[in-house]
Every structure is written in C-alpha cells, then in structure tokens.
Design a protein around this motif. Structure first.
Motif, PDB file in Angstrom:
ATOM      1  N   ASP A 190       0.842  -1.209   0.000  1.00 33.03           N
ATOM      2  CA  ASP A 190       0.000   0.000   0.000  1.00 33.03           C
ATOM      3  C   ASP A 190       0.873   1.253   0.000  1.00 33.03           C
ATOM      4  OD1 ASP A 190      -2.435  -1.357   0.030  1.00 33.03           O
ATOM      5  OD2 ASP A 190      -2.492  -1.450   2.213  1.00 33.03           O
ATOM      6  N   LEU A 191       1.881   1.270   0.858  1.00 39.06           N
ATOM      7  CA  LEU A 191       2.765   2.438   0.924  1.00 39.06           C
ATOM      8  C   LEU A 191       3.600   2.567  -0.348  1.00 39.06           C
ATOM      9  CD1 LEU A 191       3.761   2.052   4.655  1.00 39.06           C
ATOM     10  CD2 LEU A 191       2.599   4.037   3.677  1.00 39.06           C
ATOM     11  N   ALA A 192       4.029   1.445  -0.905  1.00 40.45           N
ATOM     12  CA  ALA A 192       4.756   1.497  -2.178  1.00 40.45           C
ATOM     13  C   ALA A 192       3.873   2.080  -3.283  1.00 40.45           C
ATOM     14  CB  ALA A 192       5.237   0.096  -2.558  1.00 40.45           C
ATOM     15  N   TYR A 193       2.582   1.765  -3.221  1.00 37.76           N
ATOM     16  CA  TYR A 193       1.651   2.304  -4.226  1.00 37.76           C
ATOM     17  C   TYR A 193       1.471   3.807  -4.062  1.00 37.76           C
ATOM     18  CZ  TYR A 193       0.272  -2.510  -5.418  1.00 37.76           C
ATOM     19  OH  TYR A 193       0.259  -3.822  -5.832  1.00 37.76           O
ATOM     20  N   VAL A 194       1.527   4.290  -2.832  1.00 40.94           N
ATOM     21  CA  VAL A 194       1.501   5.748  -2.628  1.00 40.94           C
ATOM     22  C   VAL A 194       2.751   6.367  -3.258  1.00 40.94           C
ATOM     23  CG1 VAL A 194       1.548   7.611  -0.921  1.00 40.94           C
ATOM     24  CG2 VAL A 194       0.124   5.591  -0.520  1.00 40.94           C
ATOM     25  N   ALA A 195       3.897   5.739  -3.035  1.00 43.51           N
ATOM     26  CA  ALA A 195       5.148   6.258  -3.601  1.00 43.51           C
ATOM     27  C   ALA A 195       5.101   6.288  -5.122  1.00 43.51           C
ATOM     28  CB  ALA A 195       6.327   5.400  -3.122  1.00 43.51           C
ATOM     29  N   ALA A 196       4.462   5.285  -5.715  1.00 44.54           N
ATOM     30  CA  ALA A 196       4.389   5.201  -7.176  1.00 44.54           C
ATOM     31  C   ALA A 196       3.303   6.089  -7.772  1.00 44.54           C
ATOM     32  CB  ALA A 196       4.132   3.757  -7.585  1.00 44.54           C
ATOM     33  N   GLY A 197       2.473   6.698  -6.904  1.00 44.27           N
ATOM     34  CA  GLY A 197       1.403   7.554  -7.397  1.00 44.27           C
ATOM     35  C   GLY A 197       0.144   6.803  -7.774  1.00 44.27           C
ATOM     36  N   TRP A 198       0.081   5.513  -7.468  1.00 44.78           N
ATOM     37  CA  TRP A 198      -1.110   4.724  -7.783  1.00 44.78           C
ATOM     38  C   TRP A 198      -2.213   4.973  -6.760  1.00 44.78           C
ATOM     39  CZ3 TRP A 198       2.046  -0.432  -8.477  1.00 44.78           C
ATOM     40  CH2 TRP A 198       2.915  -0.282  -9.563  1.00 44.78           C
ATOM     41  N   TYR A 199      -1.832   5.113  -5.509  1.00 45.15           N
ATOM     42  CA  TYR A 199      -2.707   5.660  -4.477  1.00 45.15           C
ATOM     43  C   TYR A 199      -2.277   7.103  -4.252  1.00 45.15           C
ATOM     44  CZ  TYR A 199      -3.966   0.978  -2.562  1.00 45.15           C
ATOM     45  OH  TYR A 199      -4.419  -0.298  -2.361  1.00 45.15           O
ATOM     46  N   ASP A 200      -3.211   7.892  -3.769  1.00 45.02           N
ATOM     47  CA  ASP A 200      -2.879   9.264  -3.399  1.00 45.02           C
ATOM     48  C   ASP A 200      -2.568   9.381  -1.909  1.00 45.02           C
ATOM     49  OD1 ASP A 200      -3.543  10.506  -6.073  1.00 45.02           O
ATOM     50  OD2 ASP A 200      -5.440   9.524  -5.578  1.00 45.02           O
ATOM     51  N   GLY A 201      -2.987   8.381  -1.139  1.00 43.42           N
ATOM     52  CA  GLY A 201      -2.714   8.384   0.291  1.00 43.42           C
ATOM     53  C   GLY A 201      -3.025   7.044   0.909  1.00 43.42           C
ATOM     54  N   PHE A 202      -2.663   6.904   2.180  1.00 43.01           N
ATOM     55  CA  PHE A 202      -2.886   5.676   2.926  1.00 43.01           C
ATOM     56  C   PHE A 202      -2.948   6.004   4.405  1.00 43.01           C
ATOM     57  CE2 PHE A 202      -0.965   2.276   5.519  1.00 43.01           C
ATOM     58  CZ  PHE A 202      -1.804   1.213   5.213  1.00 43.01           C
ATOM     59  N   TRP A 203      -3.797   5.262   5.159  1.00 38.20           N
ATOM     60  CA  TRP A 203      -3.776   5.388   6.618  1.00 38.20           C
ATOM     61  C   TRP A 203      -4.153   4.050   7.241  1.00 38.20           C
ATOM     62  CZ3 TRP A 203      -8.742   5.534   4.912  1.00 38.20           C
ATOM     63  CH2 TRP A 203      -9.766   5.154   5.799  1.00 38.20           C
ATOM     64  N   GLU A 204      -3.636   3.820   8.441  1.00 41.11           N
ATOM     65  CA  GLU A 204      -4.010   2.622   9.191  1.00 41.11           C
ATOM     66  C   GLU A 204      -3.648   2.817  10.655  1.00 41.11           C
ATOM     67  OE1 GLU A 204      -3.823  -2.271   9.022  1.00 41.11           O
ATOM     68  OE2 GLU A 204      -3.002  -1.094   7.370  1.00 41.11           O
ATOM     69  N   ILE A 205      -4.329   2.040  11.507  1.00 42.54           N
ATOM     70  CA  ILE A 205      -4.132   2.097  12.956  1.00 42.54           C
ATOM     71  C   ILE A 205      -3.333   0.881  13.426  1.00 42.54           C
ATOM     72  CG2 ILE A 205      -5.295   1.987  15.202  1.00 42.54           C
ATOM     73  CD1 ILE A 205      -7.665   3.433  13.964  1.00 42.54           C
ATOM     74  N   GLY A 206      -2.340   1.108  14.274  1.00 46.31           N
ATOM     75  CA  GLY A 206      -1.719   0.034  15.033  1.00 46.31           C
ATOM     76  C   GLY A 206      -0.879  -0.964  14.274  1.00 46.31           C
ATOM     77  N   LEU A 207      -0.130  -0.496  13.288  1.00 46.60           N
ATOM     78  CA  LEU A 207       0.767  -1.390  12.563  1.00 46.60           C
ATOM     79  C   LEU A 207       2.084  -1.564  13.321  1.00 46.60           C
ATOM     80  CD1 LEU A 207       0.146  -0.085   8.939  1.00 46.60           C
ATOM     81  CD2 LEU A 207      -0.589  -2.270   9.907  1.00 46.60           C
ATOM     82  N   SER A 208       2.874  -2.544  12.905  1.00 43.53           N
ATOM     83  CA  SER A 208       4.188  -2.784  13.497  1.00 43.53           C
ATOM     84  C   SER A 208       5.277  -2.158  12.639  1.00 43.53           C
ATOM     85  CB  SER A 208       4.439  -4.290  13.626  1.00 43.53           C
ATOM     86  OG  SER A 208       3.479  -4.898  14.467  1.00 43.53           O
ATOM     87  N   GLN A 209       6.446  -1.972  13.218  1.00 43.08           N
ATOM     88  CA  GLN A 209       7.548  -1.333  12.488  1.00 43.08           C
ATOM     89  C   GLN A 209       7.839  -2.042  11.175  1.00 43.08           C
ATOM     90  OE1 GLN A 209      11.141  -0.071  14.471  1.00 43.08           O
ATOM     91  NE2 GLN A 209      10.157  -0.076  16.476  1.00 43.08           N
ATOM     92  N   TRP A 210       7.843  -3.379  11.204  1.00 38.39           N
ATOM     93  CA  TRP A 210       8.193  -4.119   9.986  1.00 38.39           C
ATOM     94  C   TRP A 210       7.137  -3.978   8.898  1.00 38.39           C
ATOM     95  CZ3 TRP A 210       8.354  -6.621  14.853  1.00 38.39           C
ATOM     96  CH2 TRP A 210       7.135  -7.187  15.263  1.00 38.39           C
ATOM     97  N   ASP A 211       5.911  -3.594   9.261  1.00 46.76           N
ATOM     98  CA  ASP A 211       4.873  -3.368   8.257  1.00 46.76           C
ATOM     99  C   ASP A 211       5.114  -2.096   7.451  1.00 46.76           C
ATOM    100  OD1 ASP A 211       3.235  -5.589   9.089  1.00 46.76           O
ATOM    101  OD2 ASP A 211       2.517  -4.371  10.757  1.00 46.76           O
ATOM    102  N   ILE A 212       5.722  -1.092   8.082  1.00 51.70           N
ATOM    103  CA  ILE A 212       5.695   0.253   7.506  1.00 51.70           C
ATOM    104  C   ILE A 212       7.056   0.900   7.267  1.00 51.70           C
ATOM    105  CG2 ILE A 212       3.390   0.804   8.321  1.00 51.70           C
ATOM    106  CD1 ILE A 212       4.554   2.101  10.793  1.00 51.70           C
ATOM    107  N   ALA A 213       8.134   0.356   7.841  1.00 53.40           N
ATOM    108  CA  ALA A 213       9.428   1.048   7.769  1.00 53.40           C
ATOM    109  C   ALA A 213       9.884   1.250   6.329  1.00 53.40           C
ATOM    110  CB  ALA A 213      10.477   0.270   8.565  1.00 53.40           C
ATOM    111  N   ALA A 214       9.919   0.184   5.547  1.00 47.78           N
ATOM    112  CA  ALA A 214      10.402   0.295   4.168  1.00 47.78           C
ATOM    113  C   ALA A 214       9.457   1.142   3.321  1.00 47.78           C
ATOM    114  CB  ALA A 214      10.565  -1.095   3.556  1.00 47.78           C
ATOM    115  N   GLY A 215       8.160   0.885   3.438  1.00 53.23           N
ATOM    116  CA  GLY A 215       7.193   1.629   2.631  1.00 53.23           C
ATOM    117  C   GLY A 215       7.194   3.109   2.930  1.00 53.23           C
TER     118      GLY A 215
END
Length: 267
Positions: A190-215
C-alpha cells in the motif's frame, strides 16, 4: 545502487523465490495462529531465515528486528527491519497480494528500503537522499490536489479491535470525501503504491515497524509525507500512520482529526 541496498535486494529476491515456490502447493504448508486472526506459516520463517542469513553474511555486526524471529542486537548502529511475508493471510488463501519488506535503520534513521512483490516481480527501492524507484525507474507521488478526487488505501482492524469504532468513523468520512478506498491487505505494498502515485494516500491504525518502515521511506523519497494522525513523527513507534502526497496528506489529517481519541494522539 547503494551497496547496502544491493544486498537487501538480493535478500528480498531470495525470500521471494521461497514464497513463490511454496505458493504452488499451499495445501501442504504448516500454519499456526500467533494470536486471533494472526497467522504464521513455515514459509514466513523460511523466508525470514533466508533474509537474515543473506544480510548477516554481508554485515555480521548488524542487528535485526524481524516479525517472526524477534529482536537481535537492536541496539546496534545498523538494524535491519524485516517482514518476510507482509500479507500472510492473503498468501494462505492464494490471493496474490503480498510482499517482502526490508528496511535499514542507521543510528535511528531509516536509510534503505526494499518492498518486493514476487507475484508481479515489482521491486520498489529507496535510499535516503537518492529517490525512490520501481524496477529501476524513478517514481513520484501523485500530483492530485483534492482529497475528493483521490484513491486512498487503508487496512481494516483484524487482530486488535480496541479502536474499531474509531476506525469505522474514519472510514465513513473517508468514503464520503474521496474517490474511493482500497484494502488489498499488504501495508508495505500500500505504501509502495503511494510512492508510485497509484494511491494518493494511505492510513491505518496500530501497525508494526516491519509493516511500515520500508514503505514509509519509499513515500518520503518519492516526495510524499509520512506522519501519525496528528502529522507528527511518532508513526513508527505508535504504528498509527498517514501517508500521501503533500496536498492530500494535509486533507487526510483534517478528515481524521474529529475521530482521534486520547489513545491515538501523539505522546
């Protein structure tokens, strides 16, 4: 490509090969439940072992924070943050939306990122200060300026329902104020898709570091903004994340603000 990123890509591709091979015969996999609705398979473990072995061979003094293997020397100056299979539930159902996520944190700052989609052979990479790329082609966040014209990614609560009512309020307002919401099931993608411009944004509650660090680093290097629900920098600690292009990010914060409880505010 930065040498550390090159090794992370090698590790991600090796893990992707393990995952792809296993996907051909899902019925034989051993699966257990870590907690309610949170599953782990032998493939998760095998993929993570492969990643760690590849990176340890190149960097024996580095630390690791992995979803399956836990913590190893996380007080080191260099720590790899690993999700070997982001979207395990999708994988176990044969739904082709999952990824390998690897990030490097150096002295507390994210510097390298890889998100690899083995189904599409899409390789998202970023090095701090050098931009974000998809299959070696530079990517940028979208240039949409209005939330009402935007597609936004999200993730439904599936393990911890403490903030379910809050999330449903957020979801209701986002449905009304956007062009559409998407929930494919891999936050790293999902975050990679924001970076690529395929999504315009993303949000979520309570993820872990490994879910979101790279994206998150991908989004930042693609010209986007990442923050918590108040726009601050505590997102990696809290796991409450908002990401998007600068214009949409600000409008997302405004939309989410009326639903914030004390538990979801920056500490």
């Amino acid at each position: 490509m930065h040498p550390m990123l090159t090794n992370a890509v090698k590790a991600a591709r090796r893990a992707g090969d393990i995952i792809t091979y296993a996907s051909r015969d899902l019925g034989t996999l051993k699966v257990r439940s870590k907690t309610y609705n949170d599953f782990v398979s032998e493939v998760d473990h095998a993929a993570e072992r492969s990643i760690i072995e590849t990176l340890q061979e190149a960097y024996p003094d580095h630390g690791f924070l992995g979803e399956e293997s836990g913590h190893d020397r996380t007080d080191a100056e260099n720590v790899w943050i690993i999700d070997p299979l982001d979207g395990t539930t999708n994988f176990l159902h044969g739904f082709p939306q999952y990824s390998v996520s690897i990030a490097l944190k150096q002295q507390g700052q994210l510097t390298q990122a890889v998100v690899y989609d083995p189904n599409r052979n899409d390789l998202f990479t970023a090095t701090r200060g050098r931009g974000a790329f998809l299959n070696d082609k530079r990517i940028r966040v979208s240039n949409r300026t209005k939330l009402q014209e935007s597609i936004i990614g999200t993730g439904f609560p599936f393990r911890d329902f403490a903030h379910l009512d809050t999330y449903l309020g957020m979801f209701k307002d986002m449905i009304k104020k956007t062009s559409g919401l998407r929930r494919p099931g891999s936050a790293a993608l999902d975050l990679a898709y924001v970076a690529a411009g395929w999504y315009d944004g993303f949000w979520e509650i309570g993820l872990s570091q490994w879910d979101i660090a790279a994206g998150a680093l991908l989004v930042q290097e693609a010209g986007g903004i990442v923050g918590d629900f108040e726009g601050n920098e505590q997102w990696i600690e809290s796991g409450n994340i908002v990401a998007g292009n600068p214009k949409v990010f600000a409008q997302m914060l405004q939309t989410l603000a009326p639903h914030l409880t004390e538990a979801l505010k920056s500490k």
